[in-house]
Design a protein around this motif. Structure first.
Motif, PDB file in Angstrom:
ATOM      1  N   VAL A  82       0.837  -1.195   0.000  1.00 14.37           N
ATOM      2  CA  VAL A  82       0.000   0.000   0.000  1.00 14.37           C
ATOM      3  C   VAL A  82       0.875   1.249   0.000  1.00 14.37           C
ATOM      4  CG1 VAL A  82      -1.802   1.245   1.257  1.00 14.37           C
ATOM      5  CG2 VAL A  82      -1.863  -1.233   1.145  1.00 14.37           C
ATOM      6  N   VAL A  83       2.019   1.197   0.715  1.00 15.98           N
ATOM      7  CA  VAL A  83       2.940   2.339   0.716  1.00 15.98           C
ATOM      8  C   VAL A  83       3.432   2.610  -0.697  1.00 15.98           C
ATOM      9  CG1 VAL A  83       5.229   3.115   1.461  1.00 15.98           C
ATOM     10  CG2 VAL A  83       3.670   2.138   3.105  1.00 15.98           C
ATOM     11  N   ARG A  84       3.761   1.555  -1.408  1.00 20.14           N
ATOM     12  CA  ARG A  84       4.249   1.728  -2.777  1.00 20.14           C
ATOM     13  C   ARG A  84       3.168   2.328  -3.680  1.00 20.14           C
ATOM     14  NH1 ARG A  84       8.392  -1.005  -6.048  1.00 20.14           N
ATOM     15  NH2 ARG A  84       7.755  -0.795  -8.217  1.00 20.14           N
ATOM     16  N   GLU A  85       1.950   1.798  -3.576  1.00 17.36           N
ATOM     17  CA  GLU A  85       0.851   2.326  -4.391  1.00 17.36           C
ATOM     18  C   GLU A  85       0.593   3.802  -4.082  1.00 17.36           C
ATOM     19  OE1 GLU A  85      -2.587  -0.032  -3.654  1.00 17.36           O
ATOM     20  OE2 GLU A  85      -1.701  -1.864  -4.501  1.00 17.36           O
ATOM     21  N   MET A  86       0.514   4.129  -2.794  1.00 17.86           N
ATOM     22  CA  MET A  86       0.204   5.502  -2.400  1.00 17.86           C
ATOM     23  C   MET A  86       1.349   6.456  -2.727  1.00 17.86           C
ATOM     24  SD  MET A  86      -1.875   4.909   1.136  1.00 17.86           S
ATOM     25  CE  MET A  86      -2.489   6.566   1.307  1.00 17.86           C
ATOM     26  N   ALA A  87       2.592   5.969  -2.626  1.00 19.96           N
ATOM     27  CA  ALA A  87       3.737   6.816  -2.969  1.00 19.96           C
ATOM     28  C   ALA A  87       3.752   7.101  -4.467  1.00 19.96           C
ATOM     29  CB  ALA A  87       5.035   6.147  -2.538  1.00 19.96           C
ATOM     30  N   ASN A  88       3.434   6.119  -5.270  1.00 18.81           N
ATOM     31  CA  ASN A  88       3.386   6.326  -6.722  1.00 18.81           C
ATOM     32  C   ASN A  88       2.290   7.311  -7.120  1.00 18.81           C
ATOM     33  OD1 ASN A  88       5.536   4.651  -7.250  1.00 18.81           O
ATOM     34  ND2 ASN A  88       4.263   2.858  -7.664  1.00 18.81           N
ATOM     35  N   GLN A  89       1.209   7.329  -6.345  1.00 17.75           N
ATOM     36  CA  GLN A  89       0.116   8.260  -6.628  1.00 17.75           C
ATOM     37  C   GLN A  89       0.381   9.642  -6.034  1.00 17.75           C
ATOM     38  OE1 GLN A  89      -3.311   6.304  -5.033  1.00 17.75           O
ATOM     39  NE2 GLN A  89      -3.267   4.650  -6.541  1.00 17.75           N
ATOM     40  N   GLY A  90       1.436   9.754  -5.212  1.00 18.49           N
ATOM     41  CA  GLY A  90       1.767  11.038  -4.599  1.00 18.49           C
ATOM     42  C   GLY A  90       0.913  11.367  -3.395  1.00 18.49           C
ATOM     43  N   LEU A  91       0.365  10.358  -2.733  1.00 20.47           N
ATOM     44  CA  LEU A  91      -0.510  10.585  -1.591  1.00 20.47           C
ATOM     45  C   LEU A  91       0.229  10.669  -0.264  1.00 20.47           C
ATOM     46  CD1 LEU A  91      -3.427   8.191  -2.583  1.00 20.47           C
ATOM     47  CD2 LEU A  91      -3.331  10.668  -2.840  1.00 20.47           C
ATOM     48  N   LEU A  92       1.474  10.205  -0.220  1.00 19.20           N
ATOM     49  CA  LEU A  92       2.262  10.263   1.011  1.00 19.20           C
ATOM     50  C   LEU A  92       3.213  11.452   0.954  1.00 19.20           C
ATOM     51  CD1 LEU A  92       3.124   6.484   1.502  1.00 19.20           C
ATOM     52  CD2 LEU A  92       1.348   7.803   2.618  1.00 19.20           C
ATOM     53  N   PRO A  93       3.107  12.365   1.895  1.00 16.41           N
ATOM     54  CA  PRO A  93       3.963  13.551   1.853  1.00 16.41           C
ATOM     55  C   PRO A  93       5.423  13.205   2.142  1.00 16.41           C
ATOM     56  CG  PRO A  93       2.699  13.526   3.870  1.00 16.41           C
ATOM     57  CD  PRO A  93       2.197  12.384   3.040  1.00 16.41           C
ATOM     58  N   GLY A  94       6.322  13.740   1.339  1.00 16.66           N
ATOM     59  CA  GLY A  94       7.748  13.559   1.556  1.00 16.66           C
ATOM     60  C   GLY A  94       8.312  12.268   1.026  1.00 16.66           C
ATOM     61  N   VAL A  95       7.522  11.450   0.392  1.00 12.99           N
ATOM     62  CA  VAL A  95       8.007  10.181  -0.159  1.00 12.99           C
ATOM     63  C   VAL A  95       8.154  10.332  -1.657  1.00 12.99           C
ATOM     64  CG1 VAL A  95       7.526   7.727  -0.447  1.00 12.99           C
ATOM     65  CG2 VAL A  95       6.861   8.877   1.650  1.00 12.99           C
ATOM     66  N   VAL A  96       9.369  10.068  -2.136  1.00  9.42           N
ATOM     67  CA  VAL A  96       9.655  10.193  -3.557  1.00  9.42           C
ATOM     68  C   VAL A  96      10.119   8.854  -4.074  1.00  9.42           C
ATOM     69  CG1 VAL A  96      11.068  11.408  -5.257  1.00  9.42           C
ATOM     70  CG2 VAL A  96      10.354  12.581  -3.190  1.00  9.42           C
ATOM     71  N   LYS A  97       9.648   8.462  -5.229  1.00 16.51           N
ATOM     72  CA  LYS A  97      10.073   7.214  -5.843  1.00 16.51           C
ATOM     73  C   LYS A  97      11.513   7.380  -6.326  1.00 16.51           C
ATOM     74  CE  LYS A  97       9.073   3.875  -9.389  1.00 16.51           C
ATOM     75  NZ  LYS A  97       8.600   3.732 -10.743  1.00 16.51           N
TER      76      LYS A  97
END
Length: 100
Positions: A82-97
């Motif tokens: 879920v972290v990967r999915e949400m990070a790819n969608q830009g929903l988690l602040p401060g997380v960059v792929k």
């Protein structure tokens, strides 16, 4: 998605931990203060008679979205998928792929 029974079991354990936490802590404090062996054994028996699931170590970190019990990030409370999915969608602040 985790099985519904597993999630219900976790909720039941959380309720038991909440219900017995004060009593458990009180017995542990009395056990530390007590000096006689017989009194320590009596307190230990009382502690053992509490439900097993009322111990905090029986709880497991679970993803709040899917209920998955493995590879849960503490920062987000989410599993790695879920972290990967949400990070790819830009929903988690401060997380960059990352890519290299």
């Amino acid at each position: 998605m985790a099985k519904a029974g597993v999630i219900k079991r976790q909720l039941r354990r959380e309720n038991l931990v909440r219900r017995y936490s004060e009593l458990r802590q009180q017995l542990k404090n009395e056990l530390k203060k007590e000096s006689s062996f017989r009194a320590k054994m009596e307190l230990h028996i009382k502690l053992q008679k509490l439900p097993k699931d009322s111990s905090k170590v029986r709880l497991k970190n679970r993803c709040w979205k899917t209920g998955r019990g493995k590879s849960v990030f503490r920062d987000f409370g989410l599993c790695r998928n879920v972290v990967r999915e949400m990070a790819n969608q830009g929903l988690l602040p401060g997380v960059v792929k990352s890519s290299w």
